[in-house]
Design an enzyme around this catalytic site. Structure first.
Site, PDB file in Angstrom:
ATOM      1  N   TRP A   1      11.354   0.012   1.266  1.00  9.80           N
ATOM      2  CA  TRP A   1      12.811   0.115   1.138  1.00  9.80           C
ATOM      3  C   TRP A   1      13.508  -1.234   0.984  1.00  9.80           C
ATOM      4  O   TRP A   1      14.697  -1.277   0.691  1.00  9.80           O
ATOM      5  CB  TRP A   1      13.397   0.833   2.359  1.00  9.80           C
ATOM      6  CG  TRP A   1      12.906   0.360   3.699  1.00  9.80           C
ATOM      7  CD1 TRP A   1      11.918   0.927   4.443  1.00  9.80           C
ATOM      8  CD2 TRP A   1      13.378  -0.749   4.461  1.00  9.80           C
ATOM      9  NE1 TRP A   1      11.739   0.234   5.615  1.00  9.80           N
ATOM     10  CE2 TRP A   1      12.629  -0.800   5.655  1.00  9.80           C
ATOM     11  CE3 TRP A   1      14.367  -1.711   4.260  1.00  9.80           C
ATOM     12  CZ2 TRP A   1      12.828  -1.771   6.638  1.00  9.80           C
ATOM     13  CZ3 TRP A   1      14.577  -2.688   5.230  1.00  9.80           C
ATOM     14  CH2 TRP A   1      13.806  -2.709   6.406  1.00  9.80           C
ATOM     15  N   ASN A   2      12.803  -2.343   1.170  1.00  8.30           N
ATOM     16  CA  ASN A   2      13.534  -3.614   1.237  1.00  8.30           C
ATOM     17  C   ASN A   2      13.876  -4.198  -0.131  1.00  8.30           C
ATOM     18  O   ASN A   2      14.950  -4.774  -0.309  1.00  8.30           O
ATOM     19  CB  ASN A   2      12.780  -4.628   2.098  1.00  8.30           C
ATOM     20  CG  ASN A   2      11.372  -4.882   1.607  1.00  8.30           C
ATOM     21  OD1 ASN A   2      10.732  -4.010   1.020  1.00  8.30           O
ATOM     22  ND2 ASN A   2      10.876  -6.073   1.858  1.00  8.30           N
TER      23      ASN A   2
ATOM     24  N   LYS B   1       6.534   7.046  -5.756  1.00  7.27           N
ATOM     25  CA  LYS B   1       7.197   7.673  -4.621  1.00  7.27           C
ATOM     26  C   LYS B   1       8.009   6.592  -3.920  1.00  7.27           C
ATOM     27  O   LYS B   1       7.471   5.780  -3.177  1.00  7.27           O
ATOM     28  CB  LYS B   1       6.164   8.289  -3.665  1.00  7.27           C
ATOM     29  CG  LYS B   1       6.781   9.216  -2.599  1.00  7.27           C
ATOM     30  CD  LYS B   1       7.324   8.455  -1.414  1.00  7.27           C
ATOM     31  CE  LYS B   1       8.012   9.378  -0.421  1.00  7.27           C
ATOM     32  NZ  LYS B   1       8.663   8.613   0.683  1.00  7.27           N
TER      33      LYS B   1
ATOM     34  N   GLY C   1       4.035  -1.904   2.069  1.00  2.88           N
ATOM     35  CA  GLY C   1       4.644  -1.397   3.296  1.00  2.88           C
ATOM     36  C   GLY C   1       3.953  -1.973   4.509  1.00  2.88           C
ATOM     37  O   GLY C   1       3.317  -3.033   4.444  1.00  2.88           O
TER      38      GLY C   1
ATOM     39  N   GLU D   1      -0.147  -4.359  -0.420  1.00  2.00           N
ATOM     40  CA  GLU D   1       0.646  -5.539  -0.033  1.00  2.00           C
ATOM     41  C   GLU D   1       1.347  -5.162   1.257  1.00  2.00           C
ATOM     42  O   GLU D   1       2.250  -4.333   1.259  1.00  2.00           O
ATOM     43  CB  GLU D   1       1.632  -5.899  -1.153  1.00  2.00           C
ATOM     44  CG  GLU D   1       2.216  -7.300  -1.004  1.00  2.00           C
ATOM     45  CD  GLU D   1       3.467  -7.327  -0.164  1.00  2.00           C
ATOM     46  OE1 GLU D   1       3.351  -7.712   1.031  1.00  2.00           O
ATOM     47  OE2 GLU D   1       4.527  -6.951  -0.663  1.00  2.00           O
ATOM     48  N   LEU D   2       0.908  -5.766   2.370  1.00  2.00           N
ATOM     49  CA  LEU D   2       1.263  -5.275   3.691  1.00  2.00           C
ATOM     50  C   LEU D   2       2.113  -6.284   4.460  1.00  2.00           C
ATOM     51  O   LEU D   2       2.848  -7.053   3.883  1.00  2.00           O
ATOM     52  CB  LEU D   2      -0.019  -4.912   4.437  1.00  2.00           C
ATOM     53  CG  LEU D   2      -0.948  -3.944   3.676  1.00  2.00           C
ATOM     54  CD1 LEU D   2      -2.227  -3.686   4.460  1.00  2.00           C
ATOM     55  CD2 LEU D   2      -0.240  -2.651   3.341  1.00  2.00           C
TER      56      LEU D   2
ATOM     57  N   CYS E   1       8.608  -9.053   3.709  1.00  2.00           N
ATOM     58  CA  CYS E   1       7.255  -9.243   4.221  1.00  2.00           C
ATOM     59  C   CYS E   1       6.896 -10.720   4.351  1.00  2.00           C
ATOM     60  O   CYS E   1       6.043 -11.082   5.161  1.00  2.00           O
ATOM     61  CB  CYS E   1       6.252  -8.526   3.329  1.00  2.00           C
ATOM     62  SG  CYS E   1       6.366  -8.982   1.584  1.00  2.00           S
TER      63      CYS E   1
ATOM     64  N   GLU F   1       5.159  -8.044  13.570  1.00  2.00           N
ATOM     65  CA  GLU F   1       6.153  -8.194  12.512  1.00  2.00           C
ATOM     66  C   GLU F   1       7.437  -7.502  12.945  1.00  2.00           C
ATOM     67  O   GLU F   1       7.453  -6.297  13.195  1.00  2.00           O
ATOM     68  CB  GLU F   1       5.639  -7.586  11.201  1.00  2.00           C
ATOM     69  CG  GLU F   1       6.590  -7.803  10.040  1.00  2.00           C
ATOM     70  CD  GLU F   1       6.044  -7.263   8.729  1.00  2.00           C
ATOM     71  OE1 GLU F   1       6.241  -7.900   7.687  1.00  2.00           O
ATOM     72  OE2 GLU F   1       5.411  -6.186   8.759  1.00  2.00           O
TER      73      GLU F   1
END
Length: 487
Positions: free
Chosen positions: A159-160, A183, A236, A258-259, A292, A390
C-alpha cells in the site's frame, strides 16, 4: 471512465479481467478510506476466488494466443505508448494514490512523474532479449539458447507506493512477453484500477493485464496458489512473503520477494553533519517512514552523537503535519488505523525497554486523524524491539559506536539486509564499509535514491531476487537450450 463512476458520495470502480470491466462475482464491494479525512471515498469490488480463476485463465489465453507470438519490437512500441499515457495522466494517478494512502501529493506526483521512465527503459530492452551460441564440446552439434517468457505472472502489491512497485514488476514482465494478474493492497486498490485503463488504452490485447481486488486475504491466497500461475512477484512484509513463497512452492512457481528492512544509516564523526542530518531526516521521515528502505536505525559515532541528535531534533520539531494534498505539508498521516496502533505500540515498547524520547513519541494532538509525531529515540541498544522490528512509521532509533568494526557489526546484526547508508568524508572508509555491509543497496553520503537502471532487492529476510535494471528481465524468462545435430 470505464473503470469508475460516481455513485452518491463514493467513486465506484470495476476490475479489469480479460479486457472487460467487471464487478466482483459476489456483487459485493468494500470501501477505500482516505486516511487524512478518515472517511471512505471509493467503492471497490470484493473479489473472490472465482474472479481470480477467471483472471488467470484470461492471462493464460492471452499468453498462448497472439501475445505469446509478439516480437520484442512490437512489445516495445506498446510499452512506449503506455509510457506516454502515464505521463499524460500522472497528476490524476498521484491524486488517487494520495487519497488512498495519505502520502504527500508532491511525493506521489514525483513518483508518477518518474514511472514513465521505467516503461521507456524496458521498452528499450524488449527487443534485445536474446540467447547465445555455446561453444559445444561435441563438434557435430550446434548449441544455442533462447530466452522465452516465463508465462503468467501474479503480482501481490503493497500500500505504500502502489503504482511504482507495480511498475517494478510489470515493466520487465511485459518486455519479456509475459501476461499479468495484479492484486493491489486492500488499503490502496484504486490506483491500480485507474492504471489498468491506461494499459487497455495503450493497445495491449485483452487478458495481458488483469486486476482483481479484495479486502481480505481470499484473493491474494487464491492467486499465489493458482496452478495456472508461473511466477509470483510480491512486495510486502517478511512474514507474508514467507507465506507467499510457501504457497507458490506447491506449484513450483518462481518467486521474487521484496520484503522488509531495518536499514542502518551510519554516520562517522568525519562526515559533513549538516548533510548527514538532511539524509537521515529524508531517510526516516519522508513518506511518514512508510517505506521498506527507511533508514530506521541511526548508527552514529559516539563523539558526533550529541551534535547530530541536536540537529535532528531541531529539524524533526519543525516538520509540518497536515493535509497531504497541500503543498506546504511536509509529512502526512499513517496509512490506516491498525498501522497507527502498531507504530505507537512499538514506540511504547522502546520506552519500556529503556530508550529515551528525544522528540515526538505520540499521536499528534493538533493534527488530528492518523498522525504520529516525528519521533527520535536515543539510548537504544541493538537488542531492543525498536532496533529489531520493522516499525514502518516515522520513528528513528539512535545507537552509538566507537570503531569502524563496531559500526559494521551493529549494522549487520539484523535479520534484514535491504539497504544501508554511509556518511563519511573518507573515501577509503566509504568503500571499505560498503563492501562489508550485508545489504542489497548501499548509499554513500546519500540516502533513498533508486533508479530503473539499477538492481534493487535485499539480503537475508529482506527478500529473494532483484527488481529494476536489465537483469530484472531474467526473472521473467526461462532459458531454453537447443541442440542441432549437424551430420
Amino acid at each position: 471512465m470505464a473503470t469508475a463512476e460516481r455513485t452518491s458520495e463514493l467513486t465506484r470502480y470495476r476490475m479489469l479481467i480479460g479486457g472487460e470491466w467487471v464487478d466482483a462475482a459476489s456483487g459485493e464491494t468494500f470501501e477505500s478510506v482516505n486516511p487524512y479525512l478518515a472517511e471512505p471515498w471509493a467503492a471497490i469490488p470484493e473479489g473472490t476466488a472465482e474472479d481470480v480463476d477467471r483472471a488467470v485463465k484470461a492471462a493464460r489465453a492471452a499468453f498462448e494466443g497472439p501475445w505469446g507470438q509478439t516480437t520484442g519490437g512490437e512489445r516495445s512500441k506498446l510499452l512506449r505508448r503506455l509510457s506516454t499515457l502515464i505521463a499524460e495522466n500522472a497528476d490524476e494517478l498521484a491524486r488517487i494514490e494520495t487519497r488512498d494512502n495519505g502520502k504527500l501529493l508532491r511525493e506521489m506526483r514525483g513518483q508518477t512523474g518518474l514511472i514513465p521512465d521505467w516503461y521507456d527503459y524496458f521498452a528499450g530492452a524488449a527487443d534485445k532479449i536474446d540467447g547465445r551460441v555455446i561453444a559445444s564440446d561435441k563438434p557435430n552439434f550446434l548449441v544455442y539458447t533462447r530466452k522465452e517468457p516465463i508465462g503468467v505472472v501474479a503480482a501481490v502489491l503493497p500500500w505504500n507506493s502502489p503504482l511504482l512497485l507495480l511498475t517494478f514488476k510489470l515493466a520487465p514482465a511485459l518486455a519479456a512477453g509475459c501476461t499479468f494478474v495484479a492484486k493491489p493492497s486492500e488499503q490502496t486498490p484504486a490506483s491500480a484500477l485507474a492504471f489498468a485503463e491506461l494499459v487497455q488504452e495503450a493497445g495491449f490485447p485483452a487478458g495481458v493485464f488483469n486486476v482483481v481486488t479484495g479486502s481480505t486475504d481470499v484473493v491474494g491466497k487464491a492467486l499465489v496458489a493458482h496452478p495456472g500461475v508461473n511466477k509470483v512477484a510480491f512486495t510486502g512484509s517478511t512474514e507474508t512473503g514467507i507465506a507467499v513463497a510457501k504457497s507458490a512452492a506447491d506449484n513450483l512457481a518462481r518467486v521474487t520477494l521484496e520484503l522488509g528492512g531495518k536499514s542502518p544509516n551510519i554516520v562517522f564523526a568525519d562526515a559533513d553533519l549538516e548533510a548527514a542530518a538532511n539524509g537521515v531526516v529524508s531517510g526516516i521521515f519522508a513518506a511518514t517512514g512508510q517505506t521498506c528502505i527507511a533508514g530506521s536505525r541511526l548508527l552514529v559515532e559516539e563523539s558526533a552523537h550529541d551534535a547530530l541528535i541536536e540537529r535532528l531534533v531541531a529539524r524533526a520539531n519543525t516538520i509540518k503535519l497536515g493535509d497531504p494534498m497541500e503543498p506546504e505539508t511536509e509529512m502526512g498521516p499513517v496509512a490506516y488505523r491498525e498501522q497507527l496502533d502498531k507504530v505507537l505500540g512499538l514506540i511504547q515498547a522502546g520506552v519500556d525497554e529503556g530508550a529515551a524520547v528525544a522528540c515526538g513519541g505520540r499521536q499528534d494532538p493538533d493534527a488530528g486523524g492518523l498522525f504520529v509525531q516525528p519521533t527520535i529515540l536515543t539510548g537504544v541498544r541493538n537488542d531492543m524491539t525498536v532496533a529489531r522490528e520493522e516499525i514502518f512509521g516515522p520513528v528513528l532509533s539512535a545507537l552509538t559506536f566507537t570503531t569502524e568494526d563496531e559500526a559494521v557489526a551493529l549494522a549487520n546484526d539484523t535479520r534484514y539486509g535491504l539497504a544501508a547508508g554511509i556518511w563519511t568524508s573518507n573515501v577509503h572508509r566509504a568503500h571499505r564499509v560498503a563492501h562489508r555491509l550485508r545489504a542489497g543497496t548501499i548509499w554513500v553520503n546519500s540516502y533513498r535514491t533508486i533508479s530503473y537502471t539499477t538492481p534493487f532487492g535485499g539480503f537475508g529476510m529482506s527478500g529473494i531476487g532483484r527488481e529494476n535494471g536489465v537483469d530484472a528481465i531474467d526473472h521473467y524468462t526461462e532459458t531454453k537450450a537447443v541442440w542441432v545435430e549437424l551430420t
